[in-house]
Motif scaffolding. Sequence first.
Motif, PDB file in Angstrom:
ATOM      1  N   ALA A 144     -20.085  43.216 -17.951  1.00 63.07           N
ATOM      2  CA  ALA A 144     -21.318  43.731 -18.540  1.00 63.07           C
ATOM      3  C   ALA A 144     -21.389  43.403 -20.033  1.00 63.07           C
ATOM      4  O   ALA A 144     -22.459  43.091 -20.571  1.00 63.07           O
ATOM      5  CB  ALA A 144     -21.420  45.230 -18.318  1.00 63.07           C
ATOM      6  N   LEU A 145     -20.244  43.447 -20.699  1.00 63.09           N
ATOM      7  CA  LEU A 145     -20.210  43.112 -22.123  1.00 63.09           C
ATOM      8  C   LEU A 145     -20.595  41.652 -22.344  1.00 63.09           C
ATOM      9  O   LEU A 145     -21.384  41.329 -23.257  1.00 63.09           O
ATOM     10  CB  LEU A 145     -18.819  43.390 -22.675  1.00 63.09           C
ATOM     11  N   ALA A 146     -20.054  40.758 -21.536  1.00 64.15           N
ATOM     12  CA  ALA A 146     -20.375  39.340 -21.684  1.00 64.15           C
ATOM     13  C   ALA A 146     -21.863  39.080 -21.432  1.00 64.15           C
ATOM     14  O   ALA A 146     -22.501  38.320 -22.177  1.00 64.15           O
ATOM     15  CB  ALA A 146     -19.521  38.508 -20.727  1.00 64.15           C
ATOM     16  N   LEU A 147     -22.410  39.729 -20.401  1.00 63.83           N
ATOM     17  CA  LEU A 147     -23.828  39.532 -20.105  1.00 63.83           C
ATOM     18  C   LEU A 147     -24.708  40.070 -21.231  1.00 63.83           C
ATOM     19  O   LEU A 147     -25.716  39.457 -21.600  1.00 63.83           O
ATOM     20  CB  LEU A 147     -24.184  40.211 -18.787  1.00 63.83           C
TER      21      LEU A 147
ATOM     22  N   ALA B 147     -20.747  50.456 -26.120  1.00 62.41           N
ATOM     23  CA  ALA B 147     -20.450  51.301 -24.967  1.00 62.41           C
ATOM     24  C   ALA B 147     -19.933  50.510 -23.774  1.00 62.41           C
ATOM     25  O   ALA B 147     -19.683  51.093 -22.716  1.00 62.41           O
ATOM     26  CB  ALA B 147     -21.700  52.088 -24.571  1.00 62.41           C
ATOM     27  N   LEU B 148     -19.805  49.195 -23.917  1.00 69.13           N
ATOM     28  CA  LEU B 148     -19.419  48.362 -22.774  1.00 69.13           C
ATOM     29  C   LEU B 148     -18.076  47.679 -22.976  1.00 69.13           C
ATOM     30  O   LEU B 148     -17.778  46.696 -22.297  1.00 69.13           O
ATOM     31  CB  LEU B 148     -20.506  47.296 -22.530  1.00 69.13           C
ATOM     32  N   ARG B 149     -17.276  48.174 -23.888  1.00 73.17           N
ATOM     33  CA  ARG B 149     -16.002  47.509 -24.155  1.00 73.17           C
ATOM     34  C   ARG B 149     -15.065  47.565 -22.957  1.00 73.17           C
ATOM     35  O   ARG B 149     -14.237  46.669 -22.770  1.00 73.17           O
ATOM     36  CB  ARG B 149     -15.335  48.149 -25.374  1.00 73.17           C
ATOM     37  N   ALA B 150     -15.192  48.604 -22.158  1.00 70.41           N
ATOM     38  CA  ALA B 150     -14.310  48.728 -20.998  1.00 70.41           C
ATOM     39  C   ALA B 150     -14.828  47.968 -19.784  1.00 70.41           C
ATOM     40  O   ALA B 150     -14.164  47.954 -18.748  1.00 70.41           O
ATOM     41  CB  ALA B 150     -14.127  50.210 -20.637  1.00 70.41           C
ATOM     42  N   ARG B 151     -15.975  47.357 -19.885  1.00 69.28           N
ATOM     43  CA  ARG B 151     -16.562  46.614 -18.771  1.00 69.28           C
ATOM     44  C   ARG B 151     -16.812  45.192 -19.230  1.00 69.28           C
ATOM     45  O   ARG B 151     -17.880  44.870 -19.751  1.00 69.28           O
ATOM     46  CB  ARG B 151     -17.860  47.280 -18.309  1.00 69.28           C
TER      47      ARG B 151
END
Length: 760
Positions: free
Chosen positions: A94-97, A87-91
């Motif tokens: 947040a994805l890296a964290l 759900a965080l592919r666009a962010r």
Amino acid sequence: MAGERSAAATRGLPARAAGRLPSLDLGALRDGFTGAVAFEAGQRRLFPWLAVAFGAGILVELTATQGQPNLAAPLAGAGLALAATAALRARPVALALTLGIAAFLLGFAAAAYRVASLASPILARTTIAPLTGLVEALDEREQGARLIVQVLALGSLEEGARPTRVRVSYRKAQAIRPGDRISASARLLPPPEAARPGGYDFARDAYFRGIGAVGSLTGRIDVIPSTERLPWSLRLAAAVDDARNALTRRITDATGGQGGAVAAALVTGKRGLISPQTNDVLRAAGIYHVVSISGLHMVLAAGVVFWLVRALLALVPLLALTWPIKKIAAGAAMVGVTAYCVFSGWDVAAERSWIMTLVMLGAILVDRPALSMRNLALAAMIALAREPEALLGPSFQMSFGAVAGLIACSPLLSARLFAGEKRGWIGRGLSFVMTAAVGTLATTLVAQIATAPFSTYHFQTVQPFGLVGNALTLPLVSLVVMPSAVVGILAYPFALDQPIWWLMGQAVKGMLVISTWIAGFGQANLVVPAFGPAALSLLACALLVATLSVSRLRWLALLPALSGLALAAAPTRYDVFIDREGAGAAVRGADGRLAVLGKPPNFVLEQWLKADGDGRRPDQVAAGEGAHCDRLGCTIHTVDGRSLALTKDKRAFHEDCARADILISRRDAPPGCASALIVDRKFLAEHGAVTIRLDPAGPVLSTVRKPGPPPPWRMASQVKPPDKPAAAAVDPPSGFAAWAKKPFEEPEPSADDAPVEPLQ
């Protein structure tokens, strides 16, 4: 009017001159940081930080947890974090964290699983009993040998109480081979803990090697014929170790002397025949890493095989034009380096280097750059998933730190120097030689800078002339020694290897001559005071930021680097070191140097001296000025005027308890002893080795064992201290008199009485 003139005069001045601080443009800083992170992502430099997060999880589990954590907790957390990434592919931030959190929890889980899977009995106390077992490995020494024995029987101990594996030594030469079933009388001790807080923990390393006791064999060793077929794993390990010993003897016979011993160690990994004097010379020259089979040997072995196969295939034009000879050579190098790793003993350092080399060669097979930070991070995660405890050791830290530094500096190191418009073969030859020489010096310098924090932290030594030693000896190793090793192994089955081993031995002897010359320089091996883990953590963080970053973010490494150097330059100096068994102590004298009381083992005293930055040998340290010793004990005044007593005999307690501010003994102090600080057998059994810093407000103690549940490698020897009676409830004279009537108890032999060497 004056006020108006003042205001007008300050209108054109900068804010700082007008008495106001300049305002920070937080928006510009945020945009700059975001842009740098985006650039890092575009350069594919965020992936290596997953390896850092994975290692951080391991570090927390091995050093901060108390007791055994529930393995399901980190696995569940990692699963939830990985599920959230969809759900965080666009962010991207947040994805890296989230991926970093998942890697952290997976590292934590890997360490927890490793600790639980290796749980095995650890000898609880000194034991002298008949030992029957299978010889898994044998390392020949100048006198006798050292064995790893799989225990089948140990006195009357039941299977759940005896160690699974022990490491023993013997001095008499006997015909013992790996795979033999032996029986002998053994004196075994629990693997000793660190000699000082923050020192080398032999017990932890022994636990992860499956070793539950160390000691020696005494008397006759009987080889018992076995009617049962050994397990295939033990048969394979014994056959490989026996072949390694046979080749070691063949190389030493062909070369002779210490040159042959070092040459054999480079091929088979057997270092038992190298004398302590040769080890000291190699360390002083900064090239002891050459003896330990690790990254350098794996890369050179793989490189020789890769070059030979590719060169042979290139000789056939049809194959060179139609076959992917580079990939074929990479595959052959993978097979060759795997065989070399197995034959060299599959040591921990060799295994990590093997993984790293396979990842680099595998990148060639899939048409990717072999030497990249992503490949290094992938190799680190594979190695740590296999052996999480390696993160705490110097071998892993130094090998991966050196490679990270070389990859980060590769654009500078690969630049061709002296390559102007030179005509003729002489000009081109000189250009090649000068480029190779400068490149060797540069790579050596980069590797030494990258590994300096780890080597100094673990060994408390600095080799100022290591750059010279590596620059002069590595050409011999790269051009003669390692190629000869590969060719010699290939010629060994045909019995045509003796001339090759002789040639290799001559190159190794030349390396030893250079090392001896460098070791003769003044201050070739400097001993520096030990600094703490906080300084090492800051310096390691600086190395990570400087090597993993390709944008302006790498300048952020200056902050932890300078902070770490400041902490390392001002380490905590302890005034009293106390042996974990209470057999001896070292006390700082009026001249600022340590003086010895009692008889601490030489190995322990050597660790104390190095931690204090003292380059003296244990035999050069005597009782300090003002010390009074007899067969009952010793007394001395510390640098701040306190009275310290080392009590050997119970008859001295009455006087020492009355006048000593600090009382040390390997016996139990009597009830009501009036000394302000008592470090006796009960205290040492609970806390382990002790250091004391004499502060004006009072002594400050540091101990090896920390409060709370012990780690698995100390559970067998953890002793619950009895409740200490209140001082007011016992009248000192009558308490001492009652205590003195107890039967005489001789303390158990110290674990330090047996020679202990770090696990390699």
